[in-house]
Design a protein around this motif. Structure first.
Motif, mmCIF file in Angstrom:
data_model
loop_
_atom_site.group_PDB
_atom_site.id
_atom_site.type_symbol
_atom_site.label_atom_id
_atom_site.label_comp_id
_atom_site.label_asym_id
_atom_site.label_seq_id
_atom_site.Cartn_x
_atom_site.Cartn_y
_atom_site.Cartn_z
ATOM 1 N N GLN A 1 22.379 52.390 -59.215
ATOM 2 C CA GLN A 1 22.531 51.824 -57.883
ATOM 3 C C GLN A 1 23.779 52.401 -57.231
ATOM 4 O OE1 GLN A 1 20.559 49.416 -55.903
ATOM 5 N NE2 GLN A 1 19.225 50.533 -57.303
ATOM 6 N N ILE A 2 23.910 52.143 -55.925
ATOM 7 C CA ILE A 2 25.070 52.644 -55.192
ATOM 8 C C ILE A 2 25.601 51.555 -54.265
ATOM 9 C CG2 ILE A 2 23.639 53.633 -53.352
ATOM 10 C CD1 ILE A 2 25.767 55.912 -53.179
ATOM 11 N N ILE A 3 26.911 51.495 -54.151
ATOM 12 C CA ILE A 3 27.583 50.643 -53.175
ATOM 13 C C ILE A 3 28.214 51.580 -52.158
ATOM 14 C CG2 ILE A 3 29.354 48.894 -52.783
ATOM 15 C CD1 ILE A 3 29.040 48.179 -55.786
ATOM 16 N N PHE A 4 27.766 51.503 -50.914
ATOM 17 C CA PHE A 4 28.213 52.446 -49.902
ATOM 18 C C PHE A 4 29.564 52.040 -49.320
ATOM 19 C CE2 PHE A 4 23.596 52.921 -49.945
ATOM 20 C CZ PHE A 4 23.466 54.295 -50.027
ATOM 21 N N GLN A 5 30.188 52.990 -48.670
ATOM 22 C CA GLN A 5 31.521 52.788 -48.112
ATOM 23 C C GLN A 5 31.519 51.761 -46.980
ATOM 24 O OE1 GLN A 5 33.290 56.399 -46.694
ATOM 25 N NE2 GLN A 5 35.132 55.423 -45.948
ATOM 26 N N ASP A 6 30.552 51.853 -46.094
ATOM 27 C CA ASP A 6 30.552 51.031 -44.891
ATOM 28 C C ASP A 6 29.394 50.035 -44.928
ATOM 29 O OD1 ASP A 6 30.807 49.936 -42.401
ATOM 30 O OD2 ASP A 6 30.116 51.706 -41.308
ATOM 31 N N PRO A 7 29.662 48.760 -45.181
ATOM 32 C CA PRO A 7 28.566 47.786 -45.241
ATOM 33 C C PRO A 7 27.867 47.600 -43.903
ATOM 34 C CG PRO A 7 30.701 46.664 -45.305
ATOM 35 C CD PRO A 7 30.977 48.135 -45.435
ATOM 36 N N ASP A 8 28.545 47.898 -42.792
ATOM 37 C CA ASP A 8 27.902 47.744 -41.482
ATOM 38 C C ASP A 8 26.721 48.702 -41.320
ATOM 39 O OD1 ASP A 8 29.341 45.659 -40.151
ATOM 40 O OD2 ASP A 8 31.052 47.002 -40.033
ATOM 41 N N SER A 9 26.816 49.872 -41.918
ATOM 42 C CA SER A 9 25.728 50.841 -41.791
ATOM 43 C C SER A 9 24.741 50.774 -42.951
ATOM 44 C CB SER A 9 26.295 52.262 -41.685
ATOM 45 O OG SER A 9 27.028 52.593 -42.845
ATOM 46 N N SER A 10 25.067 50.039 -44.011
ATOM 47 C CA SER A 10 24.158 49.969 -45.160
ATOM 48 C C SER A 10 23.397 48.652 -45.242
ATOM 49 C CB SER A 10 24.934 50.198 -46.462
ATOM 50 O OG SER A 10 25.959 49.244 -46.630
ATOM 51 N N LEU A 11 23.682 47.719 -44.327
ATOM 52 C CA LEU A 11 22.925 46.470 -44.238
ATOM 53 C C LEU A 11 22.067 46.488 -42.973
ATOM 54 C CD1 LEU A 11 25.612 43.798 -45.225
ATOM 55 C CD2 LEU A 11 23.671 44.560 -46.610
ATOM 56 N N ASN A 12 20.847 45.995 -43.089
ATOM 57 C CA ASN A 12 19.956 45.920 -41.927
ATOM 58 C C ASN A 12 20.413 44.768 -41.031
ATOM 59 O OD1 ASN A 12 17.811 45.529 -40.111
ATOM 60 N ND2 ASN A 12 16.301 46.209 -41.611
ATOM 61 N N PRO A 13 20.808 45.044 -39.796
ATOM 62 C CA PRO A 13 21.332 43.980 -38.935
ATOM 63 C C PRO A 13 20.289 42.942 -38.542
ATOM 64 C CG PRO A 13 21.032 46.000 -37.677
ATOM 65 C CD PRO A 13 20.794 46.357 -39.117
ATOM 66 N N ARG A 14 18.997 43.253 -38.751
ATOM 67 C CA ARG A 14 17.928 42.328 -38.369
ATOM 68 C C ARG A 14 17.443 41.473 -39.542
ATOM 69 N NH1 ARG A 14 17.207 47.023 -35.518
ATOM 70 N NH2 ARG A 14 17.013 46.828 -33.263
ATOM 71 N N MET A 15 18.077 41.630 -40.696
ATOM 72 C CA MET A 15 17.676 40.855 -41.870
ATOM 73 C C MET A 15 18.792 39.906 -42.276
ATOM 74 S SD MET A 15 15.779 43.814 -44.141
ATOM 75 C CE MET A 15 15.379 42.704 -45.492
ATOM 76 N N THR A 16 18.425 38.688 -42.611
ATOM 77 C CA THR A 16 19.413 37.747 -43.126
ATOM 78 C C THR A 16 19.839 38.185 -44.528
ATOM 79 O OG1 THR A 16 17.738 36.322 -44.130
ATOM 80 C CG2 THR A 16 18.380 35.848 -41.831
ATOM 81 N N VAL A 17 20.894 37.567 -45.021
ATOM 82 C CA VAL A 17 21.338 37.855 -46.385
ATOM 83 C C VAL A 17 20.226 37.540 -47.370
ATOM 84 C CG1 VAL A 17 22.948 37.124 -48.186
ATOM 85 C CG2 VAL A 17 23.772 37.492 -45.846
ATOM 86 N N GLU A 18 19.553 36.410 -47.164
ATOM 87 C CA GLU A 18 18.461 36.034 -48.072
ATOM 88 C C GLU A 18 17.354 37.081 -48.083
ATOM 89 O OE1 GLU A 18 15.157 32.454 -48.751
ATOM 90 O OE2 GLU A 18 16.763 32.214 -47.265
ATOM 91 N N ALA A 19 16.937 37.537 -46.904
ATOM 92 C CA ALA A 19 15.871 38.542 -46.830
ATOM 93 C C ALA A 19 16.289 39.845 -47.495
ATOM 94 C CB ALA A 19 15.502 38.786 -45.369
ATOM 95 N N THR A 20 17.543 40.233 -47.299
ATOM 96 C CA THR A 20 18.048 41.468 -47.914
ATOM 97 C C THR A 20 17.990 41.393 -49.430
ATOM 98 O OG1 THR A 20 19.522 41.958 -46.054
ATOM 99 C CG2 THR A 20 20.106 42.909 -48.180
ATOM 100 N N LEU A 21 18.455 40.283 -49.987
ATOM 101 C CA LEU A 21 18.493 40.151 -51.446
ATOM 102 C C LEU A 21 17.098 39.969 -52.034
ATOM 103 C CD1 LEU A 21 21.669 37.917 -51.898
ATOM 104 C CD2 LEU A 21 21.464 40.407 -52.031
ATOM 105 N N ARG A 22 16.242 39.208 -51.349
ATOM 106 C CA ARG A 22 14.884 39.000 -51.870
ATOM 107 C C ARG A 22 14.087 40.298 -51.865
ATOM 108 N NH1 ARG A 22 12.568 33.275 -49.614
ATOM 109 N NH2 ARG A 22 10.904 33.835 -51.094
ATOM 110 N N GLU A 23 14.321 41.151 -50.859
ATOM 111 C CA GLU A 23 13.656 42.455 -50.826
ATOM 112 C C GLU A 23 14.082 43.298 -52.026
ATOM 113 O OE1 GLU A 23 12.873 45.559 -47.311
ATOM 114 O OE2 GLU A 23 14.972 45.552 -47.977
ATOM 115 N N ALA A 24 15.385 43.294 -52.332
ATOM 116 C CA ALA A 24 15.877 44.057 -53.480
ATOM 117 C C ALA A 24 15.317 43.512 -54.791
ATOM 118 C CB ALA A 24 17.402 44.025 -53.500
#
Length: 217
Positions: free
Chosen positions: A33-56
């Motif tokens: 896995q990778i943790i990117f430098q800028d979380p603003d560009s690596s998180l989908n702004p249209r997804m909640t935290v829950e949706a992001t984690l459940r997708e993963a």
């Protein structure tokens, strides 16, 4: 597999990554896995935290339940109330914690951390670094931690590899590297750190001339 190497080989333990295909590739990629430098560009702004984690979680073959997402959040020091928030409703440190949680969703053994604290306020960098070190110990993780900040490198690294013009010019255990760097570029890096960090007591190196070119070292 996004970029084909020009030469050399990359192995995960005994598995050459260049030979991966199909189901075997999916199995191995879950371990990386990778943790990117800028979380603003690596998180989908249209997804909640829950949706992001459940997708993963679903990508890892898990059920992807709300309870599993909450467990990941707890691992990175966040609370249930953060599940319903969007990235713009989080602080920089919280967003990076979500990115760390997402990386953990697939139960990796190896994580590339690409300047994971350089975009964060100095006041919260230490808390994120301590979180990563705690997770490393509890989950038996290996990090490839990429950084230009020598103070951060000394804080987290077991061994250090210095790159100069795209090639590794020095590699050593962290204790040996910070007590006696051998390559001139390594010495220049350490001498550029403000003295109050007290990383290295060697002679200050003053760089002169034009910036080097990888086309003509």
């Amino acid at each position: 597999g996004l970029i084909e190497p020009d030469s050399g080989s990359v192995y995960l333990r005994d598995t050459p990554l260049s030979e991966l295909n199909g189901r075997n590739a999916a199995h191995v990629r879950r371990r990386l896995q990778i943790i990117f430098q800028d979380p603003d560009s690596s998180l989908n702004p249209r997804m909640t935290v829950e949706a992001t984690l459940r997708e993963a979680l679903r990508a890892a073959g898990k059920a992807g339940t709300r309870a599993e997402a909450l467990e990941l959040l707890h691992m990175v020091g966040m609370r249930a109330e953060h599940l319903v928030r969007y990235p713009h409703e989080l602080s920089g440190g919280q967003k990076q914690r979500v990115c760390i949680a997402r990386a953990l969703a697939v139960d990796p053994v190896f994580i590339v951390a690409d300047e994971p604290v350089s975009s964060l306020d100095v006041s919260i960098r230490t808390s994120i670094l301590n979180l990563m070190l705690d997770l490393q110990r509890s989950l038996n993780l290996t990090y490839l931690f990429i950084s230009h900040d020598m103070a951060v490198t000394k804080y987290v690294a077991d061994s250090v590899a210095v790159m100069y013009l795209g090639k590794i010019c020095e590699m050593a255990p962290a204790s040996a590297f910070f007590s006696n760097p051998l390559h001139p570029y390594s010495r220049a890096l350490l001498s550029s750190v403000p003295q109050f960090y007290n990383l290295w007591s060697g002679e200050h190196v003053k760089l002169t001339g034009d910036p080097p070119s990888a086309m003509s070292p």
